[in-house]
Design a protein around this motif. Structure first.
Motif, PDB file in Angstrom:
ATOM      1  N   TYR A 191       3.922   6.840   3.985  1.00 34.88           N
ATOM      2  CA  TYR A 191       3.401   6.188   2.510  1.00 34.88           C
ATOM      3  C   TYR A 191       3.211   7.016   1.698  1.00 34.88           C
ATOM      4  O   TYR A 191       2.001   7.687   1.729  1.00 34.88           O
ATOM      5  CB  TYR A 191       2.407   5.136   3.241  1.00 34.88           C
ATOM      6  CG  TYR A 191       2.087   3.933   2.028  1.00 34.88           C
ATOM      7  CD1 TYR A 191       2.922   3.032   1.805  1.00 34.88           C
ATOM      8  CD2 TYR A 191       1.131   4.267   1.330  1.00 34.88           C
ATOM      9  CE1 TYR A 191       2.624   2.042   0.756  1.00 34.88           C
ATOM     10  CE2 TYR A 191       0.565   2.954   0.318  1.00 34.88           C
ATOM     11  CZ  TYR A 191       1.608   2.092   0.118  1.00 34.88           C
ATOM     12  OH  TYR A 191       1.402   1.270  -0.850  1.00 34.88           O
ATOM     13  N   SER A 192       3.808   7.191   0.539  1.00 31.87           N
ATOM     14  CA  SER A 192       3.707   8.232  -0.313  1.00 31.87           C
ATOM     15  C   SER A 192       3.334   7.725  -1.818  1.00 31.87           C
ATOM     16  O   SER A 192       4.415   7.119  -2.420  1.00 31.87           O
ATOM     17  CB  SER A 192       4.574   9.042  -0.207  1.00 31.87           C
ATOM     18  OG  SER A 192       4.753  10.115  -1.401  1.00 31.87           O
ATOM     19  N   ASN A 193       2.162   7.953  -2.275  1.00 35.83           N
ATOM     20  CA  ASN A 193       1.990   7.512  -3.737  1.00 35.83           C
ATOM     21  C   ASN A 193       2.802   8.429  -4.682  1.00 35.83           C
ATOM     22  O   ASN A 193       3.262   8.125  -5.733  1.00 35.83           O
ATOM     23  CB  ASN A 193       0.361   7.323  -3.970  1.00 35.83           C
ATOM     24  CG  ASN A 193      -0.149   6.232  -3.530  1.00 35.83           C
ATOM     25  OD1 ASN A 193       0.271   5.176  -3.395  1.00 35.83           O
ATOM     26  ND2 ASN A 193      -1.277   6.444  -2.780  1.00 35.83           N
ATOM     27  N   LEU A 194       2.703   9.616  -4.349  1.00 40.02           N
ATOM     28  CA  LEU A 194       3.476  10.568  -4.971  1.00 40.02           C
ATOM     29  C   LEU A 194       4.929  10.396  -5.207  1.00 40.02           C
ATOM     30  O   LEU A 194       5.504  10.448  -6.400  1.00 40.02           O
ATOM     31  CB  LEU A 194       3.277  12.114  -4.533  1.00 40.02           C
ATOM     32  CG  LEU A 194       4.046  13.348  -5.137  1.00 40.02           C
ATOM     33  CD1 LEU A 194       3.461  13.438  -6.515  1.00 40.02           C
ATOM     34  CD2 LEU A 194       4.050  14.522  -4.456  1.00 40.02           C
ATOM     35  N   GLY A 195       5.404   9.923  -4.185  1.00 43.14           N
ATOM     36  CA  GLY A 195       6.921   9.469  -4.241  1.00 43.14           C
ATOM     37  C   GLY A 195       7.140   8.251  -5.383  1.00 43.14           C
ATOM     38  O   GLY A 195       8.220   8.389  -5.976  1.00 43.14           O
ATOM     39  N   TYR A 196       6.245   7.355  -5.277  1.00 46.68           N
ATOM     40  CA  TYR A 196       6.341   6.418  -6.411  1.00 46.68           C
ATOM     41  C   TYR A 196       6.157   6.821  -7.831  1.00 46.68           C
ATOM     42  O   TYR A 196       6.488   6.543  -8.633  1.00 46.68           O
ATOM     43  CB  TYR A 196       5.472   5.125  -5.956  1.00 46.68           C
ATOM     44  CG  TYR A 196       6.167   4.049  -5.380  1.00 46.68           C
ATOM     45  CD1 TYR A 196       6.829   3.040  -6.005  1.00 46.68           C
ATOM     46  CD2 TYR A 196       6.604   4.322  -3.818  1.00 46.68           C
ATOM     47  CE1 TYR A 196       7.320   2.009  -5.519  1.00 46.68           C
ATOM     48  CE2 TYR A 196       7.442   3.010  -3.414  1.00 46.68           C
ATOM     49  CZ  TYR A 196       7.827   2.109  -3.877  1.00 46.68           C
ATOM     50  OH  TYR A 196       8.590   1.216  -3.339  1.00 46.68           O
ATOM     51  N   MET A 197       5.309   7.766  -7.761  1.00 49.65           N
ATOM     52  CA  MET A 197       5.127   8.475  -9.140  1.00 49.65           C
ATOM     53  C   MET A 197       6.235   9.032  -9.659  1.00 49.65           C
ATOM     54  O   MET A 197       6.498   8.977 -10.907  1.00 49.65           O
ATOM     55  CB  MET A 197       3.704   9.394  -8.930  1.00 49.65           C
ATOM     56  CG  MET A 197       3.212   9.937 -10.270  1.00 49.65           C
ATOM     57  SD  MET A 197       2.592  11.913 -10.280  1.00 49.65           S
ATOM     58  CE  MET A 197       3.669  12.636  -9.965  1.00 49.65           C
ATOM     59  N   ILE A 198       6.846   9.925  -8.694  1.00 52.02           N
ATOM     60  CA  ILE A 198       8.143  10.356  -8.833  1.00 52.02           C
ATOM     61  C   ILE A 198       9.060   9.578  -9.545  1.00 52.02           C
ATOM     62  O   ILE A 198       9.868   9.673 -10.435  1.00 52.02           O
ATOM     63  CB  ILE A 198       8.633  11.452  -8.000  1.00 52.02           C
ATOM     64  CG1 ILE A 198       7.519  12.606  -7.871  1.00 52.02           C
ATOM     65  CG2 ILE A 198       9.915  12.205  -8.477  1.00 52.02           C
ATOM     66  CD1 ILE A 198       7.770  13.495  -6.663  1.00 52.02           C
ATOM     67  N   ALA A 199       9.087   8.493  -8.823  1.00 49.30           N
ATOM     68  CA  ALA A 199      10.358   7.375  -9.107  1.00 49.30           C
ATOM     69  C   ALA A 199       9.937   6.946 -10.194  1.00 49.30           C
ATOM     70  O   ALA A 199      10.920   6.765 -10.977  1.00 49.30           O
ATOM     71  CB  ALA A 199      10.140   6.296  -7.855  1.00 49.30           C
ATOM     72  N   GLY A 200       8.991   6.621 -10.560  1.00 48.04           N
ATOM     73  CA  GLY A 200       8.265   6.133 -12.203  1.00 48.04           C
ATOM     74  C   GLY A 200       8.758   7.099 -12.948  1.00 48.04           C
ATOM     75  O   GLY A 200       9.366   6.855 -14.218  1.00 48.04           O
TER      76      GLY A 200
END
Length: 400
Positions: A191-200
């Motif tokens: 579960y990666s918040n950084l991953g979603y930041m990069i997707a954004g």
């Protein structure tokens, strides 16, 4: 079968309670008055929460909605029906929907890589990070880890508030870009918040617009979410919504009234920084339950169904942080979970910024959904909202 407190017709008279309306629930051929406000007040009192709100949607309509309690723990500041609650990571499904828009418009593909979209802006990016795809980022299967101490330090760095959120996102990724990432054996889920930041960031690059602008113009406004916004749910200087709360090490409750202390750093917007009333959040439930058949036409039905479809197995996690998945499967911003109180898998997600907590569960087969939110963090809030979500689903489902 109704397992909770409808039989007791006693109503609470706390000044902190405010309901939208009281529905009539039909069970076993008999009309039973179901007082959602009273039920929520019972749960709120039992778990010592400041405020608690919930809504039930069925067949394209909101059939019940209520908010009870106080905006500030220990004070008499009654919540109102249109009060804003923080959604935390439940806004990840909105980021995923924005990604779906970009895919439909041809500016991104689910297989687009970080390097292919952002590589020119980040020379020296590691080969493995560069190869991670948009689909992997949205399903937490890229190999980017959960929030490490290093990442938390980047989110909360000394210059967190010296730049616009999109500039801070650039600086965070630039500081982290040389890390090699590795997909774990077995399930790739992390579960990666950084991953979603990069997707954004990929969405921003593809659209030429900031994520914050896209959320307002392409999610909130088309769905008529008049109370929706980003960041802390209160207006700076006003107690005009249920405020965020923290628990200190001694178990004392500490209200956090407004920004910046009342939310996560803005850099993490795409990972979940939206707020809105429980009635407006119910609109998100209604729209997703329609699987693309209900207006507005944000994305095509096949795109929304792909967003909802499971991509990875979520391994069993012991005592995960409240607001994060425990087990089941994961789609894009949605968990796909077979609860022990339902006879088939449901779409669901939990969200928390560490100061609030929200839950959603959707059953497209029954066109039934439940949303629950509180302005309190931790295990207590997690259990209370989980119980409310379960009981409301059971009460309105055809399954019992």
């Amino acid at each position: 079968m109704m397992r909770f407190f409808v039989a007791a017709r006693r109503r609470f008279v706390r000044s902190g309670a405010a309901a939208v309306f009281v529905p009539v629930l039909v069970l076993s051929g008999q009309a039973t008055a179901f007082d959602l406000e009273t039920y929520l007040e019972q749960v709120r009192t039992e778990y010592d929460l400041p405020a608690l709100a919930a809504a039930v949607v069925r067949d394209g309509e909101t059939v019940a909605a209520a908010a009870v309690g106080t905006r500030v723990y220990g004070e008499d500041v009654p919540v109102m029906p249109d009060d804003r609650f923080h959604l935390g990571s439940n806004a990840k499904s909105m980021t995923a929907t924005l990604a779906g828009m970009m895919v439909e418009e041809g500016s991104l593909d689910w297989s687009s890589t970080i390097g292919g979209v952002l590589g020119e802006d980040f020379p020296g990016m590691s080969e493995s990070l560069s190869a991670a795809t948009l689909e992997q980022l949205l399903s937490h299967s890229s190999g980017i880890p959960m929030d490490t101490e290093e990442l938390v330090d980047l989110y909360f760095s000394a210059d967190t508030f010296d730049y616009n959120p999109w500039d801070r996102r650039h600086r965070v990724l630039d500081a982290w870009k040389t890390h090699e990432i590795t997909v774990p054996e077995g399930s790739p889920f992390q579960y990666s918040n950084l991953g979603y930041m990069i997707a954004g960031m990929m969405i921003e690059k593809a659209s030429g617009e900031h994520w914050e602008t896209l959320m307002n113009e392409r999610i909130f406004q088309p769905l008529g979410m008049e109370t929706a916004g980003l960041g802390a749910q209160t207006t700076f200087g006003l107690v005009d919504a249920p405020v965020s709360h923290r628990m200190d090490e001694d178990g004392n409750v500490r209200p956090l009234y407004w920004a910046p202390a009342a939310d996560a750093p803005p850099v993490l917007g795409p990972a979940g920084m939206a707020h809105m009333s429980i009635a407006d959040y119910a609109k998100w439930a209604v729209w997703n339950l329609g699987e693309g058949s209900r207006g507005p036409a944000l994305v095509a039905p096949e795109t929304l169904k792909y967003i909802h479809a499971s991509k990875v197995i979520t391994p069993v996690r012991e005592n995960p942080p409240p607001g994060t998945p425990t087990t089941g499967e994961y789609a894009f911003g949605w968990g796909v979970v077979l609860f022990d109180w339902a006879d088939h898998a449901l779409l669901t997600h939990n969200g928390s910024n560490g100061m609030n907590l929200a839950r959603i569960v959707l059953d497209p087969a029954e066109d039934l959904g439940v949303v629950v939110a509180t302005n309190f963090p931790g295990r207590t809030a997690d259990e209370a909202t989980g119980i409310a979500m379960e009981e409301l689903y059971k009460a309105y489902s055809d399954g019992e």
